[in-house]
Design an enzyme around this catalytic site. Structure first.
Site, PDB file in Angstrom:
ATOM      1  N   ALA A  38       0.805  -1.139   0.033  1.00 24.67           N
ATOM      2  CA  ALA A  38      -0.291  -0.067  -0.050  1.00 24.67           C
ATOM      3  C   ALA A  38       0.857   1.200  -0.014  1.00 24.67           C
ATOM      4  O   ALA A  38       0.686   2.168  -0.741  1.00 24.67           O
ATOM      5  CB  ALA A  38      -0.900   0.012   1.184  1.00 24.67           C
ATOM      6  N   ASP A  59       9.953  -6.043  -4.071  1.00 21.55           N
ATOM      7  CA  ASP A  59       8.726  -6.817  -3.286  1.00 21.55           C
ATOM      8  C   ASP A  59       8.991  -8.186  -3.433  1.00 21.55           C
ATOM      9  O   ASP A  59       9.180  -8.638  -4.679  1.00 21.55           O
ATOM     10  CB  ASP A  59       7.379  -6.406  -3.599  1.00 21.55           C
ATOM     11  CG  ASP A  59       6.354  -6.374  -2.597  1.00 21.55           C
ATOM     12  OD1 ASP A  59       5.853  -5.566  -1.737  1.00 21.55           O
ATOM     13  OD2 ASP A  59       5.890  -7.806  -2.498  1.00 21.55           O
ATOM     14  N   CYS A 170      18.671   8.435  13.919  1.00 21.72           N
ATOM     15  CA  CYS A 170      18.330   7.304  12.902  1.00 21.72           C
ATOM     16  C   CYS A 170      17.281   6.236  13.274  1.00 21.72           C
ATOM     17  O   CYS A 170      16.901   6.736  14.552  1.00 21.72           O
ATOM     18  CB  CYS A 170      19.305   6.526  12.420  1.00 21.72           C
ATOM     19  SG  CYS A 170      20.182   5.268  13.841  1.00 21.72           S
ATOM     20  N   CYS A 186      -1.483  -5.520   9.393  1.00 25.49           N
ATOM     21  CA  CYS A 186      -2.891  -5.119   8.418  1.00 25.49           C
ATOM     22  C   CYS A 186      -3.795  -6.200   8.402  1.00 25.49           C
ATOM     23  O   CYS A 186      -4.789  -6.424   8.237  1.00 25.49           O
ATOM     24  CB  CYS A 186      -2.378  -4.718   7.229  1.00 25.49           C
ATOM     25  SG  CYS A 186      -1.636  -3.118   7.115  1.00 25.49           S
ATOM     26  N   CYS A 247      24.096   4.949  14.117  1.00 22.93           N
ATOM     27  CA  CYS A 247      24.919   6.159  13.930  1.00 22.93           C
ATOM     28  C   CYS A 247      25.830   6.749  14.650  1.00 22.93           C
ATOM     29  O   CYS A 247      26.477   7.627  14.495  1.00 22.93           O
ATOM     30  CB  CYS A 247      23.562   6.983  13.474  1.00 22.93           C
ATOM     31  SG  CYS A 247      22.687   7.836  15.034  1.00 22.93           S
TER      32      CYS A 247
HETATM   33 ZN   LIG Z   1      21.206   6.500  15.444  1.00 25.12          ZN
END
Ligand SMILES: [Zn+2]
Length: 339
Positions: A38, A59, A170, A186, A247
């Site tokens: 979606a 996908d 992040c 879903c 990070c």
């Molecule tokens: Zn981070």
């Protein structure tokens, strides 16, 4: 730009934020859409019409009848043919904009192929349905300095957050650990089709700004919305965590396959997912799955029968999926029903 391109994109070129220079950058840019359900349908449709010149669609699933309610690139004939989503989406986009290159990839995104599939991206859009894939995208994009846009939608609820390496926090700063236990999906909690439409559009808006060279202007924020109550909120994205494994410490464990449960073929026509660090409350999962069909559970195991398959889920999160030898399909079923 050709005169035809100038005409086609004239309403974007007129927009001061983009202009002709911005449009030229979009035409030369590459976006990768990870997951073409979606959210991915909305992102791919928006970016293709906006003239992003190279789009890769990843996908692992096939179009099903129950996708048509919200996955706006697909038609009834795609479900009847059981086409791979990436292929069906690329076909549709070819008729939307023949001037761009759209490359479908029918694959499970893993640490083994992430370099090949995301390495040349100007931006990565999250259209996945599970945290395992998102942590992998986060590790890869942070390690390589590629911006990516996190997004999710379930029920009436949606969320999005841009990750601009070096500038914003992040995914691992914000969520150091994946949520534990079975999560609403879903398949178990349903989803309103308006939610991925809005979240996918917000993700596309950030992607377009990034691709036209304006990543610096994107403010670090988390947008949450509930389209049943109509409540939309924006929170300032938390600051970067200097101790963040990704990070901060730059230890990219997901690029080595950490957090990804190993999978093995077990017997004929069955796949085992060796998840052991994710305790699942079988009674709660039973309640969530009950509306979908027969489900049996005791304290040792839960059995569920999403035709033509049979899933057995254990309290530690391990699962056996009978009826397939396809590892990607088994992972997909796990993500759909356990989260
Ligand atoms: Zn981070």
């Amino acid at each position: 730009m050709t005169p035809r391109e100038k005409e086609r994109y004239s309403r974007q070129i007129l927009f001061a934020g983009l202009g002709e220079a911005g449009q030229r950058r979009l035409i030369e840019a590459r976006a990768v859409i990870a997951g073409c359900g979606a959210l991915g349908s909305v992102q791919a449709g928006m970016l293709a019409r906006a003239g992003v010149g190279h789009i890769r669609l990843i996908d692992r699933d096939y179009v099903e009848w129950s996708n048509l309610q919200r996955q706006c690139l697909f038609e009834e004939s795609d479900a009847a043919e059981g086409l791979p989503k990436a292929v069906a989406a690329a076909r549709r986009l070819a008729s939307v904009n023949s001037g761009i290159e759209v490359t479908p990839v029918v694959a499970d995104l893993t640490h083994a192929n992430v370099e090949e599939l995301l390495g040349d991206a100007g931006v990565v859009l999250d259209g996945t349905d599970n945290f395992e894939a998102r942590y992998l995208i986060n590790d890869f994009c942070v390690s390589r300095g590629i911006p990516w846009i996190y997004g999710g939608a379930v029920g009436s609820y949606g969320l999005t957050m841009p990750v601009i390496p070096g500038r914003t926090s992040c995914l691992k700063c914000v969520y150091p650990e994946p949520p534990s236990g079975a999560q609403p999906t879903c398949e178990t909690a349903g989803v309103l089709n308006t939610v991925p439409a809005v979240v996918g559009s917000l993700q596309s808006a950030d992607a377009i700004r990034i691709l036209c060279g304006r990543a610096d202007e994107i403010s670090p924020r988390i947008t949450t919305l509930d389209l049943w109550t109509g409540v939309i909120r924006q929170l300032h994205q938390p600051d970067r965590d200097p101790q963040c494994l990704a990070c901060g410490q730059r230890r990219f464990v997901h690029l080595e396959g950490a957090g990804r449960a190993p999978v093995s073929l077990c017997g004929r026509n069955a796949v085992q997912i060796h998840e052991r660090a994710r305790p699942v409350d079988l009674q709660l999962l039973k309640q969530a799955l009950a509306p979908l069909g027969e489900v049996r559970a005791n304290e040792f195991a839960l059995r569920f029968f999403p035709s033509p398959y049979e899933m057995t889920i254990f309290p530690d999160g391990r699962a056996i999926i009978k009826g397939t030898n396809d590892v990607g399909l088994a992972r997909s079923l796990y993500a759909r029903y356990v989260g």
